[in-house]
Design an enzyme around this catalytic site. Structure first.
Site, PDB file in Angstrom:
ATOM      1  N   HIS A 135      -8.593  -4.075  -0.166  1.00 64.65           N
ATOM      2  CA  HIS A 135      -7.333  -3.395   0.139  1.00 64.65           C
ATOM      3  C   HIS A 135      -6.908  -3.777   1.341  1.00 64.65           C
ATOM      4  O   HIS A 135      -7.848  -4.126   2.366  1.00 64.65           O
ATOM      5  CB  HIS A 135      -7.653  -1.845  -0.033  1.00 64.65           C
ATOM      6  N   SER A 188       0.742  -1.194   0.055  1.00 63.96           N
ATOM      7  CA  SER A 188       0.083  -0.034   0.042  1.00 63.96           C
ATOM      8  C   SER A 188       0.728   1.197   0.113  1.00 63.96           C
ATOM      9  O   SER A 188       1.660   1.587  -1.007  1.00 63.96           O
ATOM     10  CB  SER A 188      -1.027  -0.044   1.252  1.00 63.96           C
ATOM     11  N   ASP A 200     -10.504  -2.800  -4.749  1.00 64.81           N
ATOM     12  CA  ASP A 200      -9.577  -1.597  -4.070  1.00 64.81           C
ATOM     13  C   ASP A 200      -9.636  -0.624  -4.867  1.00 64.81           C
ATOM     14  O   ASP A 200      -9.432  -0.685  -6.297  1.00 64.81           O
ATOM     15  CB  ASP A 200      -8.356  -2.262  -3.868  1.00 64.81           C
TER      16      ASP A 200
END
Length: 322
Positions: free
Chosen positions: A292, A158, A262
């Site tokens: 996510h 991320s 996501d």
């Protein structure tokens, strides 16, 4: 939407995010989970892995790290540098224990997880500066933990995927100027944020995505790249958006993992496409039903184990002796 995804969506909506966040709020959400709960939610580290917390003597800021090393290892091992996720605002070393421990165990590597500074106290480019300083220092001093700097891979999830991509680009530039400088042989980018303008198709369409909805995305952006300040960085600046870099050539082979549910899905896919166009070997894996952050919840998300398999295979192939 299955039951697991509905639960994650509901939990995400109920998380309060004061704007600006108060110090008390940040202390609470950044605190580490009690170990028994962390093992249930996040997964545990194999008993065959030794953990050591340390602080790198980097300048101008010393950077805390956690080192994972197989107890029975013999000889110099590959080096994996991990940069955790958390929207540049949250995240800590314990949240990455399962991933780092698994990588250390299954690749047979020294894994060093970097605890970079966080926004809003330290907005961009502070997290990148720490990631760069730590990775550079580790490449120069890999022997401290029995690691081989010629077999180094960066891993990022991320926000950490954003930092990993930026560090990889910077190391490429350093090697272009000095071919003898240490570099990387691989990069693992797990649902990375690569374009902070958040104008990709998935970002615009998934306004109510599970875990990471538009309100959360915008909140993270205001903390990390606040606007209207003397030293504000625009979201489309290549210093914070690796997709906007002028050149993606001469980078090490990449694994790019994307989650279908996501808003960062197209960030990952677009960056993988940019690498491919530049001639970089890249493997792109999309998990259509994953949310996510799914690699951070291996007890609840079956795709986490599959993504780990991909990361292990990529790191092992990249770091094998020639």
């Amino acid at each position: 939407m299955n039951r697991r995804t509905r639960l994650l969506t509901t939990a995400g909506r109920r998380l309060p995010r004061p704007d600006p966040p108060t110090p008390a709020y940040l202390r609470r959400v950044r605190s580490e989970l009690p170990k028994p709960l962390a093992h249930v939610v996040l997964g545990s580290v194999s008993r065959g892995i030794e953990l050591l917390d340390d602080v790198l003597p980097t300048t101008p800021y010393a950077v805390p790290v956690r080192v994972y090393r197989p107890r029975q290892a013999v000889g110099p091992l590959p080096l994996l540098v991990n940069l955790h996720g958390g929207g540049f605002v949250f995240g800590n070393l314990s949240g990455a224990d399962w991933l780092c421990g698994q990588l250390a165990d299954r690749v047979g590597a020294v894994v060093v997880s970097v605890d970079y500074r966080l926004a809003p106290e330290h907005p961009a480019p502070a997290p990148y500066e720490d990631a760069w300083a730590a990775t550079s220092w580790l490449l120069d001093h890999a022997g401290r933990w029995g690691a081989d700097p010629t077999r180094a891979v960066v891993v990022g999830e991320s926000a950490g995927g954003n930092l990993a991509a930026l560090v990889t680009l910077a190391l490429r530039d350093r090697r272009r100027a000095d071919p003898d400088a240490p570099g990387l042989v691989g990069q693992v980018l797990i649902y990375p944020s690569t374009d902070l303008t958040m104008t990709t198709g998935s970002a615009l369409a998934m306004v109510d995505a599970p875990v990471l909805n538009k309100a959360a995305v915008d909140w993270y952006g205001r903390q990390y790249v606040p606007q209207g300040l003397p030293h504000s960085i625009l979201p489309d600046d290549p210093r914070v958006s690796p997709l906007r870099a002028a050149d993606h050539a001469d980078l090490p082979p990449a694994l790019v993992v994307a989650a279908g549910l996501d808003p960062l899905r197209d960030d990952a896919l677009a960056y993988a496409a940019a690498l491919d166009r530049a001639g970089v070997p890249v493997r792109t894996v999309l998990y259509p039903e994953a949310v996510h952050g799914f690699v951070s919840i291996p007890r609840f998300e079956p795709a986490a184990a599959q993504a780990l398999d991909e990361a292990v295979a990529h790191a092992a192939a990249a770091t094998i002796h020639p």
